[in-house]
Design an enzyme around this catalytic site. Structure first.
Site, PDB file in Angstrom:
ATOM      1  N   THR A   1      -1.189   2.767  -7.358  1.00 51.93           N
ATOM      2  CA  THR A   1      -2.681   3.443  -7.510  1.00 51.93           C
ATOM      3  C   THR A   1      -2.510   4.525  -8.523  1.00 51.93           C
ATOM      4  OG1 THR A   1      -3.184   2.976  -5.142  1.00 51.93           O
ATOM      5  CG2 THR A   1      -4.289   4.681  -6.175  1.00 51.93           C
TER       6      THR A   1
ATOM      7  N   ASP B   1      -0.390   0.339   0.377  1.00 55.43           N
ATOM      8  CA  ASP B   1      -1.656  -0.296   1.004  1.00 55.43           C
ATOM      9  C   ASP B   1      -1.619  -1.619   0.386  1.00 55.43           C
ATOM     10  OD1 ASP B   1      -1.941   0.204  -1.941  1.00 55.43           O
ATOM     11  OD2 ASP B   1      -4.151   1.071  -1.526  1.00 55.43           O
TER      12      ASP B   1
ATOM     13  N   GLU C   1      -9.533  10.914  -2.672  1.00 56.81           N
ATOM     14  CA  GLU C   1      -8.678   9.897  -3.476  1.00 56.81           C
ATOM     15  C   GLU C   1      -7.435  10.889  -3.662  1.00 56.81           C
ATOM     16  OE1 GLU C   1      -8.774   6.723  -4.627  1.00 56.81           O
ATOM     17  OE2 GLU C   1     -10.430   6.617  -3.232  1.00 56.81           O
TER      18      GLU C   1
END
Length: 264
Positions: A72, A67, A49
């Site tokens: 994120t 994405d 991650e």
């Protein structure tokens, strides 16, 4: 870095205790919820991650990784487009109404389910990083991770009779894919896997079942993002499985996105 929109899943966090790993033949082998294994799990997930084994360094992480899920952020890849980042900030604001992210709640509600930054730029990323310096917000991230991802994954894996490796395989899948029931979400991946092989709880062989689960998951990753790097499955979890390391014992060595990681 979930790759599927979260459904309205609200699972109350139940204290999860370490379980025996009967499948591995070690009755006293700790499950993923034991302190040492849970710490190890966070480190392995962080390698994929956040590109680091120091998962605690990721509380303030935030970027749009293109994405389709907006920003994120944080230790588990909470996303502005997949509802979990909104849920985190809402719960945190209930306890700390004057926090630096509260003023972005209207915008977060508007962009939920999209990749839009409308109402968030230019100040949201700076506000996230600033709030992440507060122990209360770091604790809120930990709690949301455990409630929505770690706890549900471990409990489902325990019911399926899986050892520490299997519990981790479920955990990483629910982090990446989200806990929904669609074909590319965790629930859908598991449903497809149990059609290919029996779980240990059903009398099946754990290594055969986990191989089937990883096959299905890899297919789901390709469906979500054709051409996307699948090394977190291929050269990490698959490697542990091929080594027969069902208890996820250290030392461990794996590769993600071309980088080799080791835990002694």
């Amino acid at each position: 870095m979930k790759r599927a929109l979260l459904t309205a899943l609200s699972v109350a966090l139940v204290a999860v205790t370490g379980c025996s790993s009967a499948a591995s033949g070690k009755e006293d082998a700790p499950g993923l919820a034991s302190p040492a294994k849970k710490e190890l799990a966070q480190r392995i997930v962080a390698s994929a991650e956040n590109g680091t084994l120091d998962w605690r360094s990721a509380y303030g992480y935030i970027e749009d990784i293109d994405d389709g899920q907006g920003y994120t952020a944080g230790i588990i890849g909470f996303c502005t487009g997949t509802h979990d980042l909104l849920a985190l900030v809402e719960k945190y604001t209930e306890k700390r109404p004057g926090n630096g992210l509260a003023r972005y709640l209207p915008a977060l509600r508007e962009v939920d389910g999209t990749d839009s930054h409308e109402g968030l730029d230019p100040g949201f990323t700076a506000a996230w990083k600033a709030e992440a310096k507060r122990p209360e917000f770091r604790a809120a991230q930990d709690a949301e991770r455990d409630t929505e991802y770690f706890g549900p994954a471990v409990r489902r894996a325990e019911r399926d009779g899986l050892s520490a490796l299997g519990q981790f395989v479920y955990y990483d899948a629910i982090v990446y894919h989200g806990p929904g029931d669609g074909p590319t979400s965790f629930g859908g991946i598991r449903a497809a896997a149990v059609k290919r092989a029996d779980t240990p709880a059903e009398g099946g062989d754990e290594e055969e079942y986990l191989a089937a689960f990883l096959d299905v998951r890899r297919e789901a990753m390709g469906e979500l993002h054709p051409g996307h790097d699948t090394s977190r499955v291929d050269t990490a979890q698959r490697r542990f499985l091929e080594e027969g390391n069902l208890d996820l014992d250290t030392p461990l060595e794996w590769e993600v996105y071309g980088v080799t990681y080791k835990v002694a």
